[in-house]
Design an enzyme around this catalytic site. Structure first.
Site, PDB file in Angstrom:
ATOM      1  N   TYR A  40       0.820  -1.204   0.000  1.00 53.78           N
ATOM      2  CA  TYR A  40       0.000   0.000   0.000  1.00 53.78           C
ATOM      3  C   TYR A  40       0.861   1.265   0.000  1.00 53.78           C
ATOM      4  O   TYR A  40       0.474   2.300  -0.531  1.00 53.78           O
ATOM      5  CB  TYR A  40      -0.886   0.053   1.247  1.00 53.78           C
ATOM      6  CG  TYR A  40      -2.051  -0.900   1.262  1.00 53.78           C
ATOM      7  CD1 TYR A  40      -2.670  -1.338   0.103  1.00 53.78           C
ATOM      8  CD2 TYR A  40      -2.563  -1.367   2.473  1.00 53.78           C
ATOM      9  CE1 TYR A  40      -3.749  -2.198   0.129  1.00 53.78           C
ATOM     10  CE2 TYR A  40      -3.640  -2.236   2.519  1.00 53.78           C
ATOM     11  CZ  TYR A  40      -4.235  -2.648   1.347  1.00 53.78           C
ATOM     12  OH  TYR A  40      -5.300  -3.501   1.391  1.00 53.78           O
ATOM     13  N   GLY A  41       2.019   1.171   0.641  1.00 53.65           N
ATOM     14  CA  GLY A  41       2.842   2.361   0.857  1.00 53.65           C
ATOM     15  C   GLY A  41       3.406   2.991  -0.395  1.00 53.65           C
ATOM     16  O   GLY A  41       3.885   4.123  -0.361  1.00 53.65           O
ATOM     17  N   CYS A  72      -2.523  -0.750   9.736  1.00 53.45           N
ATOM     18  CA  CYS A  72      -1.644  -0.237   8.693  1.00 53.45           C
ATOM     19  C   CYS A  72      -1.721   1.280   8.747  1.00 53.45           C
ATOM     20  O   CYS A  72      -2.808   1.849   8.620  1.00 53.45           O
ATOM     21  CB  CYS A  72      -2.099  -0.763   7.331  1.00 53.45           C
ATOM     22  SG  CYS A  72      -1.282   0.013   5.921  1.00 53.45           S
ATOM     23  N   ASN A  73      -0.579   1.929   8.926  1.00 49.65           N
ATOM     24  CA  ASN A  73      -0.575   3.386   8.989  1.00 49.65           C
ATOM     25  C   ASN A  73      -1.006   4.012   7.664  1.00 49.65           C
ATOM     26  O   ASN A  73      -1.702   5.027   7.637  1.00 49.65           O
ATOM     27  CB  ASN A  73       0.822   3.890   9.365  1.00 49.65           C
ATOM     28  CG  ASN A  73       1.231   3.493  10.755  1.00 49.65           C
ATOM     29  OD1 ASN A  73       1.647   2.363  10.985  1.00 49.65           O
ATOM     30  ND2 ASN A  73       1.113   4.400  11.698  1.00 49.65           N
ATOM     31  N   CYS A 185       5.201   2.290  10.205  1.00 51.06           N
ATOM     32  CA  CYS A 185       4.602   1.244   9.369  1.00 51.06           C
ATOM     33  C   CYS A 185       4.526  -0.001  10.239  1.00 51.06           C
ATOM     34  O   CYS A 185       5.510  -0.377  10.887  1.00 51.06           O
ATOM     35  CB  CYS A 185       5.450   0.979   8.131  1.00 51.06           C
ATOM     36  SG  CYS A 185       4.938  -0.492   7.197  1.00 51.06           S
ATOM     37  N   THR A 186       3.363  -0.624  10.259  1.00 48.11           N
ATOM     38  CA  THR A 186       3.179  -1.750  11.172  1.00 48.11           C
ATOM     39  C   THR A 186       4.098  -2.924  10.845  1.00 48.11           C
ATOM     40  O   THR A 186       4.392  -3.744  11.721  1.00 48.11           O
ATOM     41  CB  THR A 186       1.712  -2.223  11.162  1.00 48.11           C
ATOM     42  OG1 THR A 186       1.318  -2.561   9.829  1.00 48.11           O
ATOM     43  CG2 THR A 186       0.792  -1.127  11.689  1.00 48.11           C
TER      44      THR A 186
END
Length: 283
Positions: A40-41, A72-73, A185-186
């Site tokens: 996603y990042g 998720c950040n 970030c997890t």
């Protein structure tokens, strides 16, 4: 009804689920690794929302979660508001960089942020800094390569291989004068001990796990109209809900995409740690 559903693009949110089960072992939990859209990042705001929104709508129908934890950040800072707008009857708990906590312990007033590109660039960090760390400097490091390593190699890697992967980030923050590094970030939580070792004793690693889990438990209690159970207290109705011995629930792990042999080996190693016998595929 499922008590908690956790969502991430991969394995980043696993430590959140593990900690929640430590505090509420009777909870039924489903973990969704959206590996079909990993990472996603590296996506835009619109792309993140486009991935997560239909996924959430589908899993709400299938699992009927009391609480969805966006573990998720990147999801949280990009999609949480839109999810709450479009799925108003669902309770969500997000994760954001623990800037307030880092500022409370920093003496040099230089805070490090280790995160995805999307999280590092999000203006929400500036809002958190203004609110909780106005006298601090935020030193940012997006590290897609380290996130990719964690997802694809870390669960079968040696400790030295993990330390070698972490070294560039640790050297960066040490040379920048940071005395607190925020895991934004997890995924980084899966190798938190190695990150702390690489940084050394003078730099504190900070994360949001405890705060997020406590908040999720409070929200869950509100959904059920009950008081939160104390830590280590088992729900007396657990047996009636078909849970395991001593009221312990066993989490379910779902993937959204296919896995090659190397990726399957990583997830099988992770599942073994969690006591999960089967990896499911969410179609």
């Amino acid at each position: 009804m499922t008590d908690f559903v956790f969502i991430d693009s991969g394995t980043g949110g696993i430590p959140y689920m593990t900690e929640l089960l430590n505090k509420k072992p009777e909870s039924t939990c489903v973990y969704i690794a959206d590996n079909a859209n990993f990472p996603y990042g590296q996506k835009t705001h619109e792309e993140v929302v486009g991935c997560v929104l239909p996924l959430v709508k589908r899993l709400c129908k299938q699992f009927e979660p009391a609480v969805i934890i966006l573990a998720c950040n990147t999801i949280s800072v990009n999609a949480l508001e839109e999810l709450r707008r479009q799925v108003p009857d669902q309770q969500f708990v997000g994760t954001v960089p623990a800037i307030k906590l880092a500022a409370s312990i920093s003496k040099t007033r230089k805070l490090g942020l280790l995160a995805t590109n999307a999280t590092v660039e999000n203006p929400y960090n500036d809002e958190l800094m203004k609110s909780f760390a106005g006298d601090c400097t935020l030193v940012k490091r997006p590290d897609a390569a380290l996130i990719d390593f964690i997802e694809k190699k870390s669960f079968t890697a040696t400790r030295q291989e993990i330390l070698d992967a972490v070294k560039p980030a640790a050297d960066f923050f040490r040379s920048s004068g940071c005395d607190a590094v925020i895991l934004g970030c997890t995924h980084f939580l899966n190798i938190k001990n190695e990150i702390q070792q690489a940084l050394g004793p003078d730099i504190k690693v900070v994360d949001s796990v405890d705060g997020v889990v406590r908040h999720a438990i409070e929200v869950h209690a509100g959904v059920l109209g009950a008081e939160p159970l104390g830590e280590g207290v088992v729900d007396k109705t657990a047996a009636e809900r078909g849970l395991g011995n001593e009221g312990k629930a066993f989490p379910s792990l779902f993937m959204t995409g296919s896995l090659d042999d190397a990726e399957m080996a990583q997830y099988e190693a992770l599942a073994a740690r969690l006591g999960i016998k089967k990896i499911n595929f969410f179609k």
